[in-house]
Design an enzyme around this catalytic site. Sequence first.
Site, mmCIF file in Angstrom:
data_model
loop_
_atom_site.group_PDB
_atom_site.id
_atom_site.type_symbol
_atom_site.label_atom_id
_atom_site.label_comp_id
_atom_site.label_asym_id
_atom_site.label_seq_id
_atom_site.Cartn_x
_atom_site.Cartn_y
_atom_site.Cartn_z
ATOM 1 N N ASP A 188 0.718 -1.258 0.062
ATOM 2 C CA ASP A 188 0.068 0.071 0.179
ATOM 3 C C ASP A 188 0.877 1.401 -0.042
ATOM 4 O OD1 ASP A 188 -2.257 2.033 0.738
ATOM 5 O OD2 ASP A 188 -1.537 2.137 2.467
ATOM 6 N N ASP A 206 -7.124 -1.932 3.736
ATOM 7 C CA ASP A 206 -5.935 -3.031 2.918
ATOM 8 C C ASP A 206 -6.554 -4.546 3.305
ATOM 9 O OD1 ASP A 206 -4.338 -1.220 1.803
ATOM 10 O OD2 ASP A 206 -3.731 -0.183 3.841
ATOM 11 N N ASP A 220 -1.532 -1.026 5.560
ATOM 12 C CA ASP A 220 -1.890 -0.648 7.258
ATOM 13 C C ASP A 220 -3.661 0.200 7.572
ATOM 14 O OD1 ASP A 220 -1.857 2.343 5.632
ATOM 15 O OD2 ASP A 220 -1.333 3.469 7.312
#
Length: 643
Positions: free
Chosen positions: A344, A541, A537
């Site tokens: 991410d 995600d 995080d």
Amino acid sequence: METTHTQKCSGEQGHTHDHGHNHSHGKSPVILFFTGLALFIVALFINEGSLIQNILFISATFLSGYHIILEGIVETIEQSKAKRKFAPNVHILMTLAAFGAIIIGSYEEAALLILIFAAAHFLEEYAEGRSKREITNLLKMNPTEARLIQADGSVKTVDVSQLKIGDNLQVLNGDQIPTDGRILTGATSIDESSINGESIPREKSVGDEVFGSTINGNGTFTMEVTKDSSDTVFAKIVQLVNQSQSNLSKTATKIQQLEPYYVTIVLILVPLFIAAGPFIFNWSWNDSFYRGMVFLISASPCALAASAVPATLSGISNLAKRGVLFKGGSYLANLATIKSVAFDKTGTLTQGKPVVTDFYFLTETNEQDYIDIIIAMEKTANHPLANAILAKFTPAEKLELQVENELGKGLITVFDGATYQLGKPEIFVNTNKQITKHNEQYAKEGKTVVYFAKNQEVIGLIAMMDVPNEHAKPVISYLKSQGIHTTMITGDAELTGQAVGRQIGIDEVVGNVLPENKAAIVQEQQARYGSVAMLGDGVNDAPALVTADIGVAMGDGTDIAIDVADAVLMQNDLTKFSYAHATAKRLDRVVWQNIIFSMFIVILLITLNILGKMDITIGVIAHEGSTLLVILNGLRLLIPTKS
């Protein structure tokens, strides 16, 4: 599809994200194990060969190993039915080995074999734990109340579950938006990072969509409910997490692949060995049966059972001391096999908040004066971009200005008879060529630009960007050196992602990704490269983290990301991921060293048994010696890994 993974004596397991455990025995077997251990210790002090001693050894065998025996028989039957072929496990072999030792009168050896195997079994189970938890943290983030506007204009606080499509709601500054909808009146900025992962809040006005669970900024607005609470984007993320946890297949480890072949071969060879003894070696039937039992005990995988457990626990301990928490040994072991890593962007590869990277004014003569005015204007705003500007610049003179935040015009103030304005480039008409040139350059670099105008003429601009994590580049470089493909997945615009990707040297950037599509991208990576790790995080995600073969959450991330991941990097230190990968590769090497050594000892003992050079005592001593060496080799993983 099977949703749990099967515990192995080797200390490695297939990957599954339900984090369940087929061998979760509860407290009773643990109590019985220690009861059996106590009886075994007591028996050592009883007269050797006495009836009481033998009874204590046999009692220790069955008390400490009843769950081993049960799993050996029951799971062999269940797996054989499921696979429609004979599918034995190591538990059944250990059970037969213990019975064989009892038959030939080696009660102490029988108890010792079971105790060692059961101890390794419980030790691994303790290390693995029960990582699956109810998604309570995620559900806590789900809005529970809403301000419903009544027919008479009054506002009533109601449960979100009572809302219907078409209801009108009031959302105050700082509120959590209760459900998906459309703005009817007002304007604001909304932090949507929990949904799309973007660090910069979105400005919203009449007609724009808003999403449940996102956080309203400093504006107040009314909205119309457009979706049932079960159909919101946030609800779909929860659903995806649940689906991913219940539908992932197991990733078999090397030892798991060896196990059925090993057990089947031994089960075939033992009766053949006993039957062949009198004809090939001229043994008596009693001697042949004795040698057959010694063969079975020699082939019992005591050292093999300890090949991975101590090593894995040592590796986990090593990493835990350095801020990397793994939820199970199988995940650390599988990390060594990854072929691709998906990251991410926001908060993982970047710092997660914008900073001022560039600024430009048409004249340098009054630059500080302009900065003083900009600071005075931004002090009145409650916005991450304002915070970035205030963190960058220092005023020479502190001004107190009356500032208005007008919809479609940005921040406006009057100072010394001139009107000053701060806002997005789209709201300005009169733009100098130099300003436009800089804006285009910064836009190509994926930066967010704010214009500064005097009397409606743009005289400067400030560019901001969520800059890369300081550790991102060396970690990407390490992964490349290991032949591992790297991909950035972001909800930001493609240009923004590409700009960050170029700075850190990442292989591939996928931008404009919706939350529900992140998991699909991970699946596509798995099809292209094989085993894939995902680092993230945010709530958005979570589906991708549970879809990946190894899900790694950043320690400063959301609770749900940490809850569903297989490992957590504390303090958002990306260098710990490369350290973990290096440790996982060490673990893989050590485990295979142990496997090869333990199997060599088995072959050696079997050979000596055939030659008549070994009895039951030598066999047990050799087994325990090899087990001790294997454990000591595994404990080397407590030593820090060289980077």
